[in-house]
Design a protein around this motif. Structure first.
Motif, short mmCIF file in Angstrom:
data_model
loop_
_atom_site.label_atom_id
_atom_site.label_comp_id
_atom_site.label_asym_id
_atom_site.label_seq_id
_atom_site.Cartn_x
_atom_site.Cartn_y
_atom_site.Cartn_z
N UNK A 1 -2.98 -9.89 6.82
CA UNK A 1 -3.80 -8.75 6.39
C UNK A 1 -5.23 -9.23 6.13
N UNK A 2 -6.17 -8.43 6.53
CA UNK A 2 -7.56 -8.79 6.26
C UNK A 2 -8.02 -8.15 4.95
N UNK A 3 -9.17 -8.58 4.50
CA UNK A 3 -9.70 -8.16 3.19
C UNK A 3 -9.98 -6.66 3.15
N UNK A 4 -10.39 -6.08 4.29
CA UNK A 4 -10.70 -4.65 4.33
C UNK A 4 -9.45 -3.81 4.12
N UNK A 5 -8.34 -4.21 4.73
CA UNK A 5 -7.11 -3.42 4.56
C UNK A 5 -6.56 -3.57 3.13
N UNK A 6 -6.70 -4.76 2.56
CA UNK A 6 -6.26 -4.96 1.17
C UNK A 6 -7.11 -4.12 0.23
N UNK A 7 -8.41 -4.15 0.43
CA UNK A 7 -9.32 -3.36 -0.41
C UNK A 7 -9.05 -1.87 -0.24
N UNK A 8 -8.81 -1.44 0.99
CA UNK A 8 -8.50 -0.04 1.24
C UNK A 8 -7.22 0.39 0.53
N UNK A 9 -6.21 -0.48 0.54
CA UNK A 9 -4.95 -0.17 -0.14
C UNK A 9 -5.15 -0.10 -1.65
N UNK A 10 -5.97 -1.02 -2.20
CA UNK A 10 -6.25 -1.00 -3.64
C UNK A 10 -6.98 0.27 -4.05
N UNK A 11 -7.96 0.68 -3.26
CA UNK A 11 -8.71 1.91 -3.56
C UNK A 11 -7.78 3.11 -3.49
N UNK A 12 -6.92 3.15 -2.48
CA UNK A 12 -5.97 4.26 -2.34
C UNK A 12 -5.03 4.32 -3.54
N UNK A 13 -4.48 3.17 -3.93
CA UNK A 13 -3.58 3.13 -5.09
C UNK A 13 -4.31 3.52 -6.37
N UNK A 14 -5.56 3.10 -6.52
CA UNK A 14 -6.33 3.45 -7.72
C UNK A 14 -6.58 4.95 -7.78
N UNK A 15 -6.89 5.56 -6.65
CA UNK A 15 -7.10 7.01 -6.62
C UNK A 15 -5.80 7.74 -6.96
N UNK A 16 -4.68 7.26 -6.42
CA UNK A 16 -3.39 7.85 -6.77
C UNK A 16 -3.10 7.68 -8.26
N UNK A 17 -3.41 6.50 -8.79
CA UNK A 17 -3.18 6.24 -10.22
C UNK A 17 -4.04 7.16 -11.07
N UNK A 18 -5.29 7.40 -10.66
CA UNK A 18 -6.15 8.33 -11.38
C UNK A 18 -5.58 9.75 -11.34
N UNK A 19 -5.12 10.16 -10.18
CA UNK A 19 -4.55 11.50 -10.05
C UNK A 19 -3.31 11.65 -10.94
N UNK A 20 -2.44 10.65 -10.95
CA UNK A 20 -1.26 10.70 -11.81
C UNK A 20 -1.64 10.59 -13.28
N UNK A 21 -2.66 9.81 -13.57
CA UNK A 21 -3.08 9.61 -14.95
C UNK A 21 -3.79 10.80 -15.56
#
Length: 186
Positions: A1-21
């Motif tokens: 995995x490259x850094x861009x895909x890892x960062x993209x996954x982290x941003x996606x998870x953070x947005x989901x966490x914000x929505x759930x939170x």
């Protein structure tokens, strides 16, 4: 995995966490409108954070085995619990004594935490079906929900001083409205 895909996954998870939170924030805002001590606020945030770790984890594990049928059931249960808690708070605000029927202590805290974390169970089911990274996902959900709960409780506590006797009715109305939103998405 490259850094861009890892960062993209982290941003996606953070947005989901914000929505759930945000539901934890809303419920925290409503709960903050009843008289709470700082120690209670701390424990409420921790408890809701733990439930936002545990519920999606269970959902992810089951989601890897089953379909998303249980997600609808979890949403209906969460909405119903919030409606009942909201109605209880509204009725309690009209009583002469200062003690609400259900408080965010002991069993009442478990009920509050369960009601706001049932939707994270549903999300966990979906993520389990798609094979998301379990540890990272549940930790992000838990930490974000805990922090948003604390913010909601502290804002509610501040507003409660301004509203006085009407604060518990407003808090119950917030819980009631959020429960209705879960049951009837609009």
């Amino acid at each position: 995995m490259n850094i861009e895909s890892i960062l993209g996954e982290l941003v996606t998870l953070f947005i989901m966490a914000l929505a759930l939170g945000m539901d934890a924030f809303s419920v925290g805002l409503g709960m903050g409108l009843i008289k709470l001590r700082m120690r209670q606020i701390f424990y409420i945030g921790i408890t809701i954070g733990v439930f936002h770790i545990w519920m999606p984890l269970v959902g992810m594990l089951i989601g890897r085995l089953l379909s998303d049928t249980f997600g609808t059931i979890a949403t209906l249960l969460g909405g119903t619990l919030l409606i009942l808690l909201g109605i209880q708070m509204i009725f309690a605000s009209f009583k002469k004594d200062d003690e609400p029927l259900i408080t965010p202590v002991g069993f009442g805290l478990i009920v509050f935490a369960l009601s706001v974390s049932l939707d994270s169970f549903s999300v966990g089911l979906s993520l389990g079906i798609y094979g998301a990274k379990t540890f990272l996902t549940v930790m992000m959900f838990g930490v974000v929900s805990m922090v948003l709960t604390w913010i909601g409780l502290l804002v509610g506590k501040r507003v409660q001083n301004w509203l006085g006797a009407y604060s518990e009715a407003l808090g119950g109305s917030i819980l009631l409205a959020f429960g209705l939103k879960l049951l009837f998405p609009f």
